[in-house]
Scaffold this motif. Structure first.
Motif, PDB file in Angstrom:
ATOM      1  N   PHE A 281       0.990  -1.270   0.024  1.00 35.07           N
ATOM      2  CA  PHE A 281      -0.028   0.123  -0.049  1.00 35.07           C
ATOM      3  C   PHE A 281       0.823   1.252  -0.053  1.00 35.07           C
ATOM      4  N   VAL A 282       0.296   2.450  -0.347  1.00 28.73           N
ATOM      5  CA  VAL A 282       0.913   3.569  -0.109  1.00 28.73           C
ATOM      6  C   VAL A 282       1.217   4.074   0.977  1.00 28.73           C
ATOM      7  N   ASN A 283       2.531   4.320   1.202  1.00 29.60           N
ATOM      8  CA  ASN A 283       2.991   4.672   2.684  1.00 29.60           C
ATOM      9  C   ASN A 283       3.244   3.544   3.647  1.00 29.60           C
ATOM     10  N   ASP A 284       3.155   2.307   3.068  1.00 23.71           N
ATOM     11  CA  ASP A 284       3.752   1.093   3.891  1.00 23.71           C
ATOM     12  C   ASP A 284       5.224   1.233   3.931  1.00 23.71           C
ATOM     13  N   VAL A 285       5.646   0.378   5.087  1.00 24.11           N
ATOM     14  CA  VAL A 285       7.026   0.353   5.195  1.00 24.11           C
ATOM     15  C   VAL A 285       7.407  -0.936   4.526  1.00 24.11           C
ATOM     16  N   VAL A 286       8.259  -0.694   3.405  1.00 21.04           N
ATOM     17  CA  VAL A 286       8.676  -1.839   2.682  1.00 21.04           C
ATOM     18  C   VAL A 286       9.978  -2.259   2.833  1.00 21.04           C
ATOM     19  N   GLY A 287      10.418  -3.466   3.226  1.00 20.94           N
ATOM     20  CA  GLY A 287      11.845  -3.608   3.631  1.00 20.94           C
ATOM     21  C   GLY A 287      12.513  -4.432   2.490  1.00 20.94           C
ATOM     22  N   PHE A 288      13.571  -3.787   1.873  1.00 18.02           N
ATOM     23  CA  PHE A 288      14.314  -4.405   0.968  1.00 18.02           C
ATOM     24  C   PHE A 288      15.412  -5.173   1.756  1.00 18.02           C
ATOM     25  N   GLU A 289      15.195  -6.412   1.557  1.00 17.63           N
ATOM     26  CA  GLU A 289      16.090  -7.387   2.229  1.00 17.63           C
ATOM     27  C   GLU A 289      17.218  -7.908   1.313  1.00 17.63           C
ATOM     28  N   ALA A 290      18.236  -7.855   1.600  1.00 18.88           N
ATOM     29  CA  ALA A 290      19.596  -8.639   0.657  1.00 18.88           C
ATOM     30  C   ALA A 290      20.866  -9.054   1.611  1.00 18.88           C
ATOM     31  N   LYS A 291      21.981  -9.396   1.031  1.00 20.62           N
ATOM     32  CA  LYS A 291      22.816  -9.817   1.738  1.00 20.62           C
ATOM     33  C   LYS A 291      23.926  -9.087   0.806  1.00 20.62           C
ATOM     34  N   VAL A 292      24.955  -8.644   1.794  1.00 17.38           N
ATOM     35  CA  VAL A 292      26.042  -7.890   1.359  1.00 17.38           C
ATOM     36  C   VAL A 292      27.247  -8.593   1.988  1.00 17.38           C
ATOM     37  N   ALA A 293      28.450  -8.770   0.892  1.00 17.53           N
ATOM     38  CA  ALA A 293      29.568  -9.417   1.308  1.00 17.53           C
ATOM     39  C   ALA A 293      30.727  -8.612   0.746  1.00 17.53           C
ATOM     40  N   ALA A 294      31.802  -8.458   1.449  1.00 14.52           N
ATOM     41  CA  ALA A 294      33.001  -7.849   1.052  1.00 14.52           C
ATOM     42  C   ALA A 294      34.250  -8.655   1.283  1.00 14.52           C
ATOM     43  N   THR A 295      34.927  -8.527  -0.192  1.00 14.17           N
ATOM     44  CA  THR A 295      36.194  -9.656  -0.132  1.00 14.17           C
ATOM     45  C   THR A 295      37.283  -8.782  -0.402  1.00 14.17           C
ATOM     46  N   GLY A 296      38.290  -8.999   0.282  1.00 11.96           N
ATOM     47  CA  GLY A 296      39.711  -8.164   0.055  1.00 11.96           C
ATOM     48  C   GLY A 296      39.498  -6.850   0.777  1.00 11.96           C
ATOM     49  N   TYR A 297      38.631  -6.434   1.453  1.00 18.96           N
ATOM     50  CA  TYR A 297      38.725  -5.082   2.269  1.00 18.96           C
ATOM     51  C   TYR A 297      38.652  -5.599   3.688  1.00 18.96           C
ATOM     52  N   PRO A 298      39.323  -4.610   4.315  1.00 16.43           N
ATOM     53  CA  PRO A 298      39.382  -4.728   6.044  1.00 16.43           C
ATOM     54  C   PRO A 298      38.041  -4.338   6.487  1.00 16.43           C
TER      55      PRO A 298
END
Length: 796
Positions: free
Chosen positions: A273-290
């Motif tokens: 619905f309009v003004n609903d809280v929509v959660g964009f859920e994903a996974k983030v991975a970092a390689t080679g960075y501290p």
């Protein structure tokens, strides 16, 4: 056993050889006596001759007699040679093979991050072969082509050179089109990586099979050592070891992990619905960075405006971290959203930093039925708040109300809907502490069907109370819908004062669900929940069902299994959802702040529950067999008509439009399934990398157009692990008695390669030894010599 013929003897025999060629020889004969009999004959001949000379003319010197016995035995041997017809078997031989296996997979296009000074030197080197970037591929070509292709020319001079490239097929390798040095140099100058997978183990086996007739002196492998499909390098090395072929490996690339960010597994509701809280859920991975902070950004596809963003701190352990970016769409329509993680300096691959999804936002009233048995604070505040919300069309039933209650406002009904059709017009039913005795069996069954029946998608919110809910519904159709075992429930004593309150504590699952998002950020939401007023009354649920999801729990008290007592639970039932509140005191959240958080929680909850009805089908459903594919996979699209009578009469009567994220679109006809009349299918053979949106174009349907999203990604093996596997390359070299080199040490390769064995080219005519004049002259010379020596010694 073959041996090499000396050059001077080749000249004596008149054998002509070319550059790099030689001659091997072996003896052949026609002697057909058994070996044991031949040995017995030889022993007898020696004993007889020696015995004769020992007995004959004792006055003759012993040394002379021994010399005469040796001459006699030599004559016997020459006779045997003549009888056996000994001959010299000759073979012309060529240079041994050396196979060079060049890794031309896509991972060789990587440009590693070397130290600035080293990188500058490498770029200077690759410029000499006409390249600009010091990729692994360009470094491999530079090794082979440097100094006017010195390495190749030396190999071509000392060995018979064969060059192999990788192949995406099961064979793993394919021979180069060129065999001579000059065409080979020209081919390497223009060649680019093309193999979509690295089958290094298969490649070694294929090369050795290809050269089965003449085992190569060595295999030289130029690669980053990362095997992505088929047998691994260790298996290929084992095969080479059994064949006695050493493998010399040249490692290309950097052993340090390549710097990369990856966004994956994006999940989001399709309809909100309009003004609903929509959660964009994903996974983030970092390689080679501290460990560092990255920015997550949400945009409309094709637009630069940032709709929402958040900062995420990632560890340096290459482990995917779950993230959730909330967003409230302000207007209705169908939108294509792009979620991306902002690239970091040094990233080589940025295509995996973003994901796209289509979201349909609707602006319409949600039809809610609120049912309560008697007046209570929860009912009163909830009714008044929902009545004021313009996005909700509310009807209420108060069982113990006066007859005039139904006339107090437009929301009041005289009773619970009797007919099933009347109940199905609602999106969500909130059943609080209502008396089950005032419902007929048909009414309760209708309410269960409202949730369970496919295509209805209704949702039910149950609010516990001290009188009826939930124990009063033990033997009703609603009992099976509840997310816990009714026999494990204990209700607080009626009339007993409760002195100690408790703060509702959201679980991790609850904090990730839209209804519990009371703030604009995750941190603000957690702070709000910690600051809400305490509740006092709580139904004790000792045994929840396995499929139940706990959104909130008691901060201290636990059930028999040691789990915290649940306060808010959710369970999916059929096409709908069932939410259960183990307390009827959420109205206490209004203290000092009014309806701010009380209203936000309940409106968001009702909207979340009503999404099941928004996603209600319209007669046809379009699906792909999975959401993500590798490049080269076939994508199967299927349209299923819920009522087969609505399916087109023609077997190819369904057309789907497939749009690539770049804007290109194609029309595909689907064919009817042989098994079901209402199912149509098609295959997209090899779609390119990217995000796709498929929509049903023909036939047209009322309401929402059936659609499906899917993504095509590069084979994960080529870029999932891109650092050079030096350890594996070293193991292969050691296991086969070869050597491992880096770009800096490869200059020792030519000195370390074994000479190898000459390869037979052709058989030459045999040269008889038994009837040649040198043998006859030797026989006569020995015979005459023995006679003269005997006469001089005075022997008969």
């Amino acid at each position: 056993m073959n041996s090499s013929l000396p050059v001077w003897l080749e000249r004596v025999l008149g054998i002509e050889t070319g550059p790099g060629e030689g001659t091997t020889w072996s003896l052949t004969h026609t002697w057909n006596w058994a070996p044991w009999f031949t040995l017995l004959f030889a022993v007898f001949a020696v004993a007889f001759v020696v015995a004769v000379y020992l007995r004959e003319s004792p006055q003759a010197p012993r040394l002379l007699r021994a010399f005469l016995a040796a001459i006699r035995l030599t004559l016997v041997a020459l006779v045997v040679v003549m009888l056996a017809q000994f001959a010299l078997s000759l073979e012309r031989t060529g240079l041994p093979y050396v196979a060079v296996v060049l890794d031309d997979s896509l991972s060789m296009t990587i440009s590693d991050r070397y130290e600035p000074a080293l990188r500058a030197r490498l770029e200077e080197r690759v410029k000499l072969i006409g390249a600009d970037d010091a990729t692994r591929w360009n470094l491999a070509r530079e090794l082979l082509l440097r100094d006017d292709a010195r390495l190749l020319r030396r190999l071509g001079r000392d060995y018979k050179l064969r060059l192999y490239l990788l192949a995406s097929s099961e064979a793993g390798a394919r021979p180069s089109q060129a065999s001579e040095i000059e065409p080979l140099v020209s081919e390497l100058a223009n060649l680019q990586p093309a193999a979509e997978t690295s089958r290094l183990g298969s490649a070694l086996q294929t090369v050795l099979e290809d050269l089965r007739g003449s085992s190569p002196a060595a295999l030289v492998l130029l690669s980053d050592g990362v095997n992505t499909d088929g047998p691994n390098l260790a298996e290929g090395a084992s095969y080479a070891r059994r064949r006695g072929v050493p493998v010399f490996t040249i490692g290309l690339g950097d052993e340090k992990p390549v710097q990369d960010l990856k966004l994956s597994d994006l999940l989001v509701e399709e309809v909100v619905f309009v003004n609903d809280v929509v959660g964009f859920e994903a996974k983030v991975a970092a390689t080679g960075y501290p460990a560092r902070e990255v920015r997550l950004i949400l945009r409309h596809a094709g637009q630069a405006e940032i709709l929402a963003e958040m900062k995420v701190t990632l560890g340096g352990d290459d482990q995917p971290q779950a993230v959730r970016l909330p967003y409230r769409p302000p207007e209705e329509g169908e939108f294509r959203f792009v979620l991306e993680v902002e690239p970091l300096p040094g990233e080589l691959q940025t295509d995996n930093n973003r994901q796209e999804r289509t979201l349909r936002v609707r602006n319409e009233q949600i039809r809610v039925l609120l049912v309560q048995g008697y007046p209570s604070y929860e009912f009163r505040f909830l009714r008044e708040m929902l009545r004021r919300d313009s996005t909700i069309a509310l009807d209420t039933v108060l069982q113990e109300a006066d007859l005039e209650f139904a006339e107090e406002g437009a929301t009041a009904l005289r009773g619970f809907p009797v007919r099933k059709e009347e109940l199905l017009k609602y999106d969500t039913v909130i059943l609080a502490d209502a008396d089950p005795a005032q419902f007929s069996g048909a009414m309760l069954q209708n309410l269960a069907d409202f949730v369970e029946d496919p295509g209805k998608g209704g949702s039910l919110a149950l609010i516990a109370g001290p009188r009826y809910m939930p124990l009063g519904y033990r033997d009703t159709p609603l009992a099976r819908l509840m997310p816990f075992d009714l026999s494990s429930v204990r209700t607080p004593e009626i009339g007993r004062p409760i002195a100690d309150g408790f703060l509702v504590q959201p679980t991790e699952t609850g904090l990730n669900s839209p209804p519990l998002q009371l703030g604009d950020t995750a941190l603000e939401t957690q702070q709000i929940w910690r600051s809400l007023p305490p509740l006092y009354w709580l139904l004790e649920i000792q045994q929840r069902k396995p499929a139940a999801r706990v959104w909130a729990e008691h901060p201290e008290r636990s059930d028999r299994q040691g789990n915290r007592l649940p306060v808010i639970l959710l369970q999916y039932v059929g096409a709908g959802k069932v939410l259960f509140h183990a307390t009827d005191e959420t109205w206490r959240w209004r203290r000092r702040v009014g309806d701010i958080y009380f209203a936000r929680y309940w409106v968001q909850t009702i909207r979340y529950l009503a999404r099941s009805k928004l996603a209600e089908g319209n007669g046809a459903v379009l699906t792909s067999d999975r959401p993500e594919y590798r490049r080269g996979d076939a994508v199967r699209l299927r349209v299923r008509f819920t009522d087969p009578r609505l399916a087109p009469a023609a077997d190819d009567g369904v057309t789907v439009a497939v749009e690539h994220q770049g804007g290109k679109s194609q029309q595909l006809k689907l064919r009817r399934s042989a098994a079901e009349r209402g199912v149509f299918e098609t295959l997209i053979p090899r779609p390119a990398i990217g995000s796709y949106r498929a929509r049903m174009a023909i036939p047209t349907v009322e309401g929402r157009i059936p659609a499906a999203d899917f993504t095509v990604v590069a084979p994960p093996g080529e870029f999932a692990r891109v650092e050079m596997d030096a350890a594996e390359l070293k193991r292969v070299a050691e296991a086969t008695k070869g050597r491992f080199y880096t770009y800096a040490t490869v200059g020792r390769l030519l000195d370390d390669l074994p000479a190898g064995r000459q390869v037979p080219i052709e058989s030459l005519p045999p040269r008889p030894l038994w009837n040649t004049w040198p043998v006859l002259v030797l026989f006569l010379l020995l015979l005459v010599s023995e006679w003269i020596l005997r006469k001089l010694a005075g022997m008969a």
